[in-house]
Design a protein around this motif. Structure first.
Motif, PDB file in Angstrom:
ATOM      1  N   ASP A 186      -4.957   9.974   9.070  1.00 60.35           N
ATOM      2  CA  ASP A 186      -5.421  11.403   9.417  1.00 60.35           C
ATOM      3  C   ASP A 186      -6.837  11.497   9.544  1.00 60.35           C
ATOM      4  O   ASP A 186      -7.085  12.386  10.683  1.00 60.35           O
TER       5      ASP A 186
ATOM      6  N   GLU B 134       1.498   6.817   1.497  1.00 59.16           N
ATOM      7  CA  GLU B 134       0.896   8.537   1.715  1.00 59.16           C
ATOM      8  C   GLU B 134      -0.796   8.226   1.773  1.00 59.16           C
ATOM      9  O   GLU B 134      -1.337   8.729   2.346  1.00 59.16           O
ATOM     10  N   LYS B 135      -1.311   7.160   1.177  1.00 61.53           N
ATOM     11  CA  LYS B 135      -2.566   6.720   1.178  1.00 61.53           C
ATOM     12  C   LYS B 135      -2.886   6.289   2.556  1.00 61.53           C
ATOM     13  O   LYS B 135      -4.017   6.787   3.149  1.00 61.53           O
ATOM     14  N   ILE B 136      -2.026   5.546   3.274  1.00 60.26           N
ATOM     15  CA  ILE B 136      -2.055   5.115   4.659  1.00 60.26           C
ATOM     16  C   ILE B 136      -2.041   6.222   5.537  1.00 60.26           C
ATOM     17  O   ILE B 136      -2.843   6.417   6.363  1.00 60.26           O
ATOM     18  N   LYS B 137      -1.280   7.109   5.231  1.00 61.17           N
ATOM     19  CA  LYS B 137      -1.147   8.493   6.118  1.00 61.17           C
ATOM     20  C   LYS B 137      -2.505   9.273   6.157  1.00 61.17           C
ATOM     21  O   LYS B 137      -3.093   9.546   6.971  1.00 61.17           O
ATOM     22  N   GLU B 138      -2.892   9.292   4.854  1.00 59.55           N
ATOM     23  CA  GLU B 138      -4.250  10.022   4.748  1.00 59.55           C
ATOM     24  C   GLU B 138      -5.364   9.371   5.581  1.00 59.55           C
ATOM     25  O   GLU B 138      -6.244  10.086   6.009  1.00 59.55           O
ATOM     26  N   ILE B 139      -5.596   8.138   5.287  1.00 60.91           N
ATOM     27  CA  ILE B 139      -6.414   7.415   5.915  1.00 60.91           C
ATOM     28  C   ILE B 139      -6.303   7.653   7.481  1.00 60.91           C
ATOM     29  O   ILE B 139      -7.287   8.061   8.409  1.00 60.91           O
TER      30      ILE B 139
ATOM     31  N   PRO C   4       0.849  -1.060   0.138  1.00 62.25           N
ATOM     32  CA  PRO C   4      -0.116   0.054   0.040  1.00 62.25           C
ATOM     33  C   PRO C   4       0.881   1.241   0.017  1.00 62.25           C
ATOM     34  O   PRO C   4       1.979   1.023   0.486  1.00 62.25           O
ATOM     35  N   ASP C   5       0.581   2.461  -0.693  1.00 59.71           N
ATOM     36  CA  ASP C   5       0.865   3.470  -0.519  1.00 59.71           C
ATOM     37  C   ASP C   5       1.010   4.241   0.584  1.00 59.71           C
ATOM     38  O   ASP C   5       0.132   4.272   1.355  1.00 59.71           O
TER      39      ASP C   5
END
Length: 109
Positions: free
Chosen positions: A37, A30-35, A27-28
């Protein structure tokens, strides 16, 4: 690589990404970080709303009514006062979400 981690008193298997096949993509981050957040932003408000619902004056009345009915039914079934009191106390503790949450292990970041 097969590793295990202790979690909630048991072991869980940590999967190696190679076990998913040659086309598996991690998984990316940055996408994990967005989720995460969004979760960090939304969860505290949801917990506060839940707490307000559970511990409102209306909920207190409902808990009291439930406890009284539970106790009365136990007494009517022939239980002694001490037995009925003990079971009613246990019953009420199952309705206490805050106390229940204290039983969950704390995360160790």
């Amino acid at each position: 690589m097969d590793t295990t981690k202790k979690s909630f008193g048991g072991k869980i298997k940590m999967n190696n990404h190679r076990e998913h096949g040659p086309d598996y993509k991690m998984p990316d981050p940055e996408k994990i970080k967005e989720i995460l957040d969004v979760v960090a932003e939304k969860v505290p408000g949801l917990l506060k709303e839940l707490s307000n619902i559970l511990y409102s004056p209306e909920s207190a009345k409902q808990y009291a009514t439930a406890a009284a009915i539970f106790y009365k039914e136990l007494k009517n079934a022939g239980m002694s006062e001490s037995e009925a009191y003990e079971l009613t106390s246990q019953y009420l503790s199952t309705l206490n979400i805050g106390k229940m949450m204290k039983g969950f292990p704390k995360s160790h970041d």
